[in-house]
Design a protein around this motif. Structure first.
Motif, PDB file in Angstrom:
ATOM      1  N   ILE A 222       0.752  -1.159   0.212  1.00  0.00           N
ATOM      2  CA  ILE A 222       0.098  -0.132   0.083  1.00  0.00           C
ATOM      3  C   ILE A 222       0.696   1.274  -0.034  1.00  0.00           C
ATOM      4  CG2 ILE A 222      -0.216   0.410   2.400  1.00  0.00           C
ATOM      5  CD1 ILE A 222      -3.010   0.760   0.237  1.00  0.00           C
ATOM      6  N   SER A 223       2.245   1.359   0.602  1.00  0.00           N
ATOM      7  CA  SER A 223       2.793   2.490   0.806  1.00  0.00           C
ATOM      8  C   SER A 223       3.667   2.962  -0.466  1.00  0.00           C
ATOM      9  CB  SER A 223       3.761   2.278   2.021  1.00  0.00           C
ATOM     10  OG  SER A 223       4.457   3.467   2.031  1.00  0.00           O
ATOM     11  N   SER A 224       4.172   1.916  -1.045  1.00  0.00           N
ATOM     12  CA  SER A 224       5.057   2.424  -2.047  1.00  0.00           C
ATOM     13  C   SER A 224       6.199   3.141  -1.744  1.00  0.00           C
ATOM     14  CB  SER A 224       4.512   2.983  -3.335  1.00  0.00           C
ATOM     15  OG  SER A 224       3.237   2.039  -3.827  1.00  0.00           O
ATOM     16  N   GLY A 225       6.722   3.013  -0.517  1.00  0.00           N
ATOM     17  CA  GLY A 225       7.911   3.857  -0.095  1.00  0.00           C
ATOM     18  C   GLY A 225       7.685   5.335   0.222  1.00  0.00           C
ATOM     19  N   GLN A 226       6.399   5.528   0.417  1.00  0.00           N
ATOM     20  CA  GLN A 226       6.132   6.996   0.651  1.00  0.00           C
ATOM     21  C   GLN A 226       6.755   7.582   1.718  1.00  0.00           C
ATOM     22  OE1 GLN A 226       2.266   8.459   0.060  1.00  0.00           O
ATOM     23  NE2 GLN A 226       1.625   6.430  -1.211  1.00  0.00           N
ATOM     24  N   GLY A 227       6.754   6.682   2.944  1.00  0.00           N
ATOM     25  CA  GLY A 227       7.270   7.173   4.287  1.00  0.00           C
ATOM     26  C   GLY A 227       8.864   7.561   4.180  1.00  0.00           C
ATOM     27  N   LEU A 228       9.413   6.834   3.226  1.00  0.00           N
ATOM     28  CA  LEU A 228      10.974   7.179   2.905  1.00  0.00           C
ATOM     29  C   LEU A 228      11.036   8.427   2.029  1.00  0.00           C
ATOM     30  CD1 LEU A 228      12.574   3.500   2.425  1.00  0.00           C
ATOM     31  CD2 LEU A 228      12.892   5.033   4.383  1.00  0.00           C
ATOM     32  N   ILE A 229      10.234   8.517   0.965  1.00  0.00           N
ATOM     33  CA  ILE A 229      10.062   9.756   0.126  1.00  0.00           C
ATOM     34  C   ILE A 229      10.039  10.924   1.056  1.00  0.00           C
ATOM     35  CG2 ILE A 229       8.961  10.752  -1.678  1.00  0.00           C
ATOM     36  CD1 ILE A 229       8.457   8.034  -2.870  1.00  0.00           C
ATOM     37  N   ALA A 230       9.136  10.918   2.163  1.00  0.00           N
ATOM     38  CA  ALA A 230       8.750  12.154   3.078  1.00  0.00           C
ATOM     39  C   ALA A 230      10.406  12.572   3.508  1.00  0.00           C
ATOM     40  CB  ALA A 230       7.906  11.682   3.951  1.00  0.00           C
ATOM     41  N   VAL A 231      11.157  11.943   3.547  1.00  0.00           N
ATOM     42  CA  VAL A 231      12.399  12.566   4.283  1.00  0.00           C
ATOM     43  C   VAL A 231      12.957  13.549   2.933  1.00  0.00           C
ATOM     44  CG1 VAL A 231      14.740  11.936   4.815  1.00  0.00           C
ATOM     45  CG2 VAL A 231      12.816  10.542   5.449  1.00  0.00           C
ATOM     46  N   ALA A 232      13.214  13.129   1.768  1.00  0.00           N
ATOM     47  CA  ALA A 232      13.626  13.788   0.737  1.00  0.00           C
ATOM     48  C   ALA A 232      12.663  14.916   0.834  1.00  0.00           C
ATOM     49  CB  ALA A 232      13.811  13.144  -0.356  1.00  0.00           C
ATOM     50  N   LEU A 233      11.276  14.911   0.686  1.00  0.00           N
ATOM     51  CA  LEU A 233      10.302  15.981   0.686  1.00  0.00           C
ATOM     52  C   LEU A 233      10.744  16.924   1.692  1.00  0.00           C
ATOM     53  CD1 LEU A 233       6.702  15.169  -0.344  1.00  0.00           C
ATOM     54  CD2 LEU A 233       7.021  17.122   1.145  1.00  0.00           C
ATOM     55  N   VAL A 234      10.791  16.467   2.974  1.00  0.00           N
ATOM     56  CA  VAL A 234      11.071  17.649   3.975  1.00  0.00           C
ATOM     57  C   VAL A 234      12.434  18.490   3.517  1.00  0.00           C
ATOM     58  CG1 VAL A 234      11.778  17.994   6.451  1.00  0.00           C
ATOM     59  CG2 VAL A 234       9.794  16.454   5.571  1.00  0.00           C
ATOM     60  N   ILE A 235      13.302  17.976   3.014  1.00  0.00           N
ATOM     61  CA  ILE A 235      14.346  18.518   2.660  1.00  0.00           C
ATOM     62  C   ILE A 235      14.220  19.488   1.517  1.00  0.00           C
ATOM     63  CG2 ILE A 235      17.051  18.397   1.582  1.00  0.00           C
ATOM     64  CD1 ILE A 235      17.106  15.534   3.011  1.00  0.00           C
TER      65      ILE A 235
END
Length: 306
Positions: A222-235
């Motif tokens: 369900i996630s497709s890595g969105q939690g990890l992408i969020a780290v780059a998104l915050v940067i």
């Protein structure tokens, strides 16, 4: 393409940005709060998946999607709080702990969620933003998640709190200088544990939106890595809650590009277009994370030069 196809494409990307961007918004806001306190939580992928499963199960068992949202957020807060407590111990590395809890969260979600793959849970209501149009494609594309306004209001409140409240000042001070925070008599560990738990609660709302609105079901991918992408998104957002809104919509639109093109009959390169969010993530990391440099807006305790 005809005019109707262009309208449908624009509506598909815009509506997709509003749907797909909601989980990005909540997870990035949660990570923004956590990192403002001087801690990084790579375990948000586990938080997102576990909260998505918990929210779906809560809605299925109670018949109330809002009960599912609350349960998902609380489960996310608990897992994130565990990360905060572990990282407060001497000699414990934030990144390694985050990866371990990411595996723990996804493992728990897969184990307890096996019975939830087939059932259907009550979904969150949608907000119709396309009633102004007679085009059924536009009306369908602009059915917006009821949690989206919550996320926007939350971003504004976080921005205001960081700038104008004592709690926001303490969080920023703990993130910029742990020594200065201790010198003033405050507990750095306490501030960071509370911020990490609150960030997990916010990220849990993103998990709930995955299973209770779009795509609206529970499965192990369900996630497709969105939690990890969020780290780059915050940067990318320079640790600003308001910029997180724009960044989340950008990533949401990128994720909706493939389905939007397919909806108007463009079938070639569908899977290629689905990689756009991941390509954006790589570009952001390559551009911003250069050895020996400090990203503008970065909390001092996260600086590569410390």
């Amino acid at each position: 393409m005809t005019a109707d196809q262009w309208i449908a494409l624009a509506a598909g990307i815009g509506g997709g940005a509003l749907r797909v961007g909601v989980p990005f918004l909540f997870v990035s806001l949660g990570e923004c709060l956590t990192e403002k306190s001087g801690r990084i939580n790579l375990g948000l992928e586990g938080v997102l998946v576990l909260s998505a499963m918990a929210a779906f199960g809560g809605s299925y068992l109670t018949g109330s999607p809002w009960a599912g949202v609350l349960l998902g957020a609380c489960v996310g807060a608990l897992l994130a709080a565990l990360h905060g407590v572990l990282c407060s111990l001497d000699g414990v590395n934030d990144v390694a702990t985050g990866i371990a809890l990411m595996l723990l969260g996804t493992g728990l979600a897969f184990y307890f969620g096996k019975a939830l793959i087939q059932p259907q849970a009550v979904q969150l209501p949608s907000i119709p933003l396309g009633n102004w149009s007679d085009n059924p494609v536009v009306r369908s594309a602009l059915q917006v998640n009821a949690l989206l306004p919550v996320g926007i209001v939350l971003a504004v409140l976080m921005w205001w709190a960081f700038a104008h409240t004592r709690a926001g000042l303490l969080i920023r001070m703990a993130g910029d200088s742990a020594n200065a925070t201790r010198a003033l008599g405050y507990s750095v560990s306490g501030i960071r544990i509370a911020s990490t738990a609150a960030g997990g609660f916010i990220a849990g709302l993103g998990g709930a939106s995955l299973t209770l609105f779009y795509p609206g079901s529970w499965n192990e991918g369900i996630s497709s890595g969105q939690g990890l992408i969020a780290v780059a998104l915050v940067i990318f957002a320079r640790w600003s809650p308001l910029r997180c809104v724009g960044a989340a919509l950008l990533f949401g639109g990128a994720g909706a590009l493939g389905p939007a093109l397919q909806s108007i009959g463009v079938g070639w390169g569908y899977h290629l277009f689905n990689t756009v969010p991941y390509v954006l993530t790589l570009l952001i990391l390559v551009i911003t994370c250069r050895p020996g440099t400090v990203v503008v807006g970065s909390p001092g305790e996260l600086s590569s030069t410390r």
